[in-house]
Write a protein that holds these residues in place. Structure first.
Motif, PDB file in Angstrom:
ATOM      1  N   PHE A  25       0.794  -1.017   0.024  1.00  0.00           N
ATOM      2  CA  PHE A  25      -0.052  -0.042  -0.135  1.00  0.00           C
ATOM      3  C   PHE A  25       0.931   1.243   0.076  1.00  0.00           C
ATOM      4  N   TYR A  49       0.869   3.857  -2.975  1.00  0.00           N
ATOM      5  CA  TYR A  49      -0.329   4.441  -3.076  1.00  0.00           C
ATOM      6  C   TYR A  49      -0.771   5.644  -2.301  1.00  0.00           C
ATOM      7  N   THR A 104     -10.427   4.128  -3.310  1.00  0.00           N
ATOM      8  CA  THR A 104     -10.831   5.358  -3.980  1.00  0.00           C
ATOM      9  C   THR A 104      -9.512   6.128  -4.641  1.00  0.00           C
ATOM     10  N   GLY A 105      -8.382   5.756  -3.856  1.00  0.00           N
ATOM     11  CA  GLY A 105      -7.153   6.658  -4.122  1.00  0.00           C
ATOM     12  C   GLY A 105      -7.419   8.287  -4.058  1.00  0.00           C
ATOM     13  N   ILE A 151     -11.108   9.980  -7.456  1.00  0.00           N
ATOM     14  CA  ILE A 151     -11.658  10.557  -8.670  1.00  0.00           C
ATOM     15  C   ILE A 151     -13.100   9.832  -8.986  1.00  0.00           C
ATOM     16  N   VAL A 200     -13.859   4.527  -0.005  1.00  0.00           N
ATOM     17  CA  VAL A 200     -13.078   3.682   0.582  1.00  0.00           C
ATOM     18  C   VAL A 200     -11.755   3.426   0.387  1.00  0.00           C
ATOM     19  N   GLU A 201     -10.733   3.842   1.162  1.00  0.00           N
ATOM     20  CA  GLU A 201      -9.036   3.964   0.785  1.00  0.00           C
ATOM     21  C   GLU A 201      -8.329   3.571   2.095  1.00  0.00           C
ATOM     22  N   THR A 228      -5.069   3.753   2.321  1.00  0.00           N
ATOM     23  CA  THR A 228      -3.908   4.668   2.873  1.00  0.00           C
ATOM     24  C   THR A 228      -4.403   5.800   3.018  1.00  0.00           C
ATOM     25  N   GLY A 247      -9.593   3.160   5.625  1.00  0.00           N
ATOM     26  CA  GLY A 247      -9.492   1.622   5.914  1.00  0.00           C
ATOM     27  C   GLY A 247      -9.607   0.755   4.788  1.00  0.00           C
ATOM     28  N   ILE A 303     -11.095  -2.437   2.885  1.00  0.00           N
ATOM     29  CA  ILE A 303     -12.404  -2.413   2.422  1.00  0.00           C
ATOM     30  C   ILE A 303     -12.721  -3.880   3.322  1.00  0.00           C
ATOM     31  N   GLU A 313     -11.027   0.551  -9.534  1.00  0.00           N
ATOM     32  CA  GLU A 313     -10.105   0.195 -10.602  1.00  0.00           C
ATOM     33  C   GLU A 313      -8.854  -0.504  -9.718  1.00  0.00           C
ATOM     34  N   SER A 329     -10.103  -8.114  -2.982  1.00  0.00           N
ATOM     35  CA  SER A 329     -10.881  -6.945  -2.138  1.00  0.00           C
ATOM     36  C   SER A 329     -12.119  -6.688  -2.781  1.00  0.00           C
TER      37      SER A 329
HETATM   38  C1  LIG Z   1      -5.402   1.482  -8.757  1.00  0.00           C
HETATM   39  S1  LIG Z   1      -5.638   2.548  -7.517  1.00  0.00           S
HETATM   40  C2  LIG Z   1      -7.078   3.397  -8.073  1.00  0.00           C
HETATM   41  C3  LIG Z   1      -7.266   4.843  -7.385  1.00  0.00           C
HETATM   42  C4  LIG Z   1      -8.507   5.443  -7.736  1.00  0.00           C
HETATM   43  N1  LIG Z   1      -9.537   4.612  -7.826  1.00  0.00           N
HETATM   44  C5  LIG Z   1      -8.362   5.708  -9.391  1.00  0.00           C
HETATM   45  O1  LIG Z   1      -8.840   4.776 -10.086  1.00  0.00           O
HETATM   46  O2  LIG Z   1      -7.646   6.619  -9.693  1.00  0.00           O
HETATM   47  C6  LIG Z   1      -6.302   1.289  -6.263  1.00  0.00           C
HETATM   48  C7  LIG Z   1      -6.361   2.064  -4.896  1.00  0.00           C
HETATM   49  O3  LIG Z   1      -7.092   0.949  -4.150  1.00  0.00           O
HETATM   50  C8  LIG Z   1      -6.504   1.224  -2.854  1.00  0.00           C
HETATM   51  N2  LIG Z   1      -6.644  -0.212  -2.068  1.00  0.00           N
HETATM   52  C9  LIG Z   1      -6.262  -1.430  -2.619  1.00  0.00           C
HETATM   53  N3  LIG Z   1      -6.645  -2.259  -1.835  1.00  0.00           N
HETATM   54  C10 LIG Z   1      -7.393  -1.610  -0.824  1.00  0.00           C
HETATM   55  C11 LIG Z   1      -8.172  -2.176  -0.125  1.00  0.00           C
HETATM   56  N4  LIG Z   1      -8.176  -3.611   0.383  1.00  0.00           N
HETATM   57  N5  LIG Z   1      -9.134  -1.533   0.921  1.00  0.00           N
HETATM   58  C12 LIG Z   1      -9.043  -0.048   0.627  1.00  0.00           C
HETATM   59  N6  LIG Z   1      -8.253   0.252  -0.394  1.00  0.00           N
HETATM   60  C13 LIG Z   1      -7.723  -0.414  -1.126  1.00  0.00           C
HETATM   61  C14 LIG Z   1      -5.124   1.556  -3.046  1.00  0.00           C
HETATM   62  O4  LIG Z   1      -4.468   2.049  -1.728  1.00  0.00           O
HETATM   63  C15 LIG Z   1      -5.002   2.379  -4.175  1.00  0.00           C
HETATM   64  O5  LIG Z   1      -5.001   3.934  -3.695  1.00  0.00           O
END
Ligand SMILES: C[S@@+](CC[C@H](N)C(=O)[O-])C[C@H]1O[C@@H](n2cnc3c(N)ncnc32)[C@H](O)[C@@H]1O
Length: 383
Positions: A36, A39, A79-80, A83, A99-100, A102, A126, A128, A143, A157
């Motif tokens: 993580f 990210y 959600t990162g 967006i 939900v994110e 980091t 937190g 997911i 994504e 996830s």
């Molecule tokens: C590929 S990025 C996409 C970010 C954003 N949704 C976008 O489309 O620009 C994936 C995001 O999911 C988060 N993530 C991955 N696994 C997760 C989990 N189990 N719970 C919450 N967030 C998670 C990562 O930290 C990262 O910010």
């Protein structure tokens, strides 16, 4: 997913995973530190936000299918920057849970507020897997795709979120995914082989010098050193943005996923026997290129008004940050139009780190004359 995340995951060689029923149980502390961490940085989110193919596909999937969002509840898994949650709200959702895992959640919250959507979008920091929502949702958007679709294993996830929080009538964004493989030609294999040979020459000089300067014979380590370097140079799949001209045979589908029904068990292993016909006259088969596409089709009872595809296939000018994964053959083989390549493909998760993959790729050639060449089996790592 961007390349920095891949580097981070690759560094996680001692990821503590154990297996129960074939599904890895993950040491969350280690996973957080290794997977993580990237990210949490804006530079990395920006890389993904700058991928026009990715952005246009998600943007169009939402805004050309507003009927899935107007007055609905939405969950954005990972959600990162926020967006996809922001677009969902702009398209008319009445409530979006974003939900994110980091600290990027804090930036997402700021961004939501700055865009006046804080009454609709609730950012939750937190995993997911750990959080609780007050209600089930109509749409899950995420994504989650890694290199060659499944690297990073984030889809686990999303499946977990779907099983806990999607209404029985709910819609997945994206709704479907496919993995593709095609024979390719490339100069990359020659470079990798010459890097490997250079490295071994250097080692032999080092062994000689260590013996003459310091009186210790290191030659017993030549074999393990060679194996280590072979894995690094010759067995790791290579990220590449292939030109369509480099694809020398028909592309075949290795796996099709319905995001509404697939289970984690289904994606633990990708196994397929496929056949591809060489389409170019007198060329070199240098390896195989792997890529994926995802589709935003809604669901049968509630279809998309406008189906959208996001493809990472070789393209002249529309490359994505995912590129393609290239599995190189050493040495390449000469092939001709009409020859058939019969491939046995198997991909599963690395035992040390469930977010990385190992691949067994066996192939044999049936020449257009009918002659069958001996099968060749290769091991690769997607790290
Ligand atoms: C590929 S990025 C996409 C970010 C954003 N949704 C976008 O489309 O620009 C994936 C995001 O999911 C988060 N993530 C991955 N696994 C997760 C989990 N189990 N719970 C919450 N967030 C998670 C990562 O930290 C990262 O910010």
């Amino acid at each position: 997913m961007g390349s920095a995340a891949n580097g981070a995951a690759a560094a996680a060689v001692d990821m503590a995973t154990s297996t129960s029923n074939g599904v890895a149980t993950v040491d969350k502390g280690v996973d957080f530190a290794n997977y993580f961490c990237t990210y949490a940085f804006l530079y990395h989110q920006k890389e993904m936000l700058s991928d026009r193919v990715r952005m246009d596909a998600y943007f169009n999937s939402v805004f050309k299918n507003k009927h899935h969002f107007i007055g609905k509840t939405v969950l954005d898994v990972g959600t990162g920057s926020g967006i996809l949650a922001i677009w969902s709200a702009q398209a008319g959702a009445k409530k979006v849970y974003a939900v994110e895992a980091t600290k990027m959640a804090e930036h997402a919250r700021e961004l939501v507020k700055a865009n006046n959507l804080h009454d609709v979008v609730e950012v939750i920091e937190g995993s997911i897997e750990d959080i609780t929502l007050p209600e089930k949702v109509d749409v899950i958007i995420s994504e989650w795709m890694g290199y060659f679709l499944l690297r990073e294993s984030m889809f686990d996830s999303v499946i977990c979120a779907r099983d806990r929080w999607l209404k029985p009538t709910g819609v997945m964004y994206p709704s479907h995914a496919r993995m593709w493989l095609a024979p390719i030609r490339s100069g990359l294999g020659d470079h990798k082989m010459s890097d490997y040979e250079g490295c071994m020459d250097d080692w032999l000089g080092f062994v000689k010098e260590t013996k003459s300067y310091y009186g210790v014979d290191m030659s017993v380590l030549t074999k393990p050193f060679s194996e280590e370097q072979k894995k690094y140079y010759l067995q790791n799949s290579v990220w590449n943005n292939l030109h369509p001209n480099q694809v020398v045979g028909t592309a075949t589908i290795l796996m099709e996923i319905d995001c509404l029904t697939v289970t984690v068990e289904d994606i633990l292993k990708v196994q397929a026997s496929v056949s591809s016909t060489i389409t170019k006259e007198d060329t070199r088969l240098c390896g195989f290129g792997g890529w994926f596409d995802v589709h935003f089709n809604g669901r049968e009872e509630n279809p998309a008004e406008c189906e959208v595809e996001l493809t990472t296939a070789p393209s002249i000018d529309d490359g994505t940050h995912w590129g393609q994964q290239v599995f190189l053959l050493h040495p390449p083989v000469r092939v001709n139009q009409g020859d058939e390549v019969l491939v046995n493909f198997s991909m599963s998760r690395s035992e040390e780190n469930h977010r990385l993959m190992k691949v067994d790729l066996g192939y044999k050639l049936r020449l257009s004359s009918g002659k069958m060449l001996l099968p060749v089996i290769n091991k690769f790592y997607i790290e």
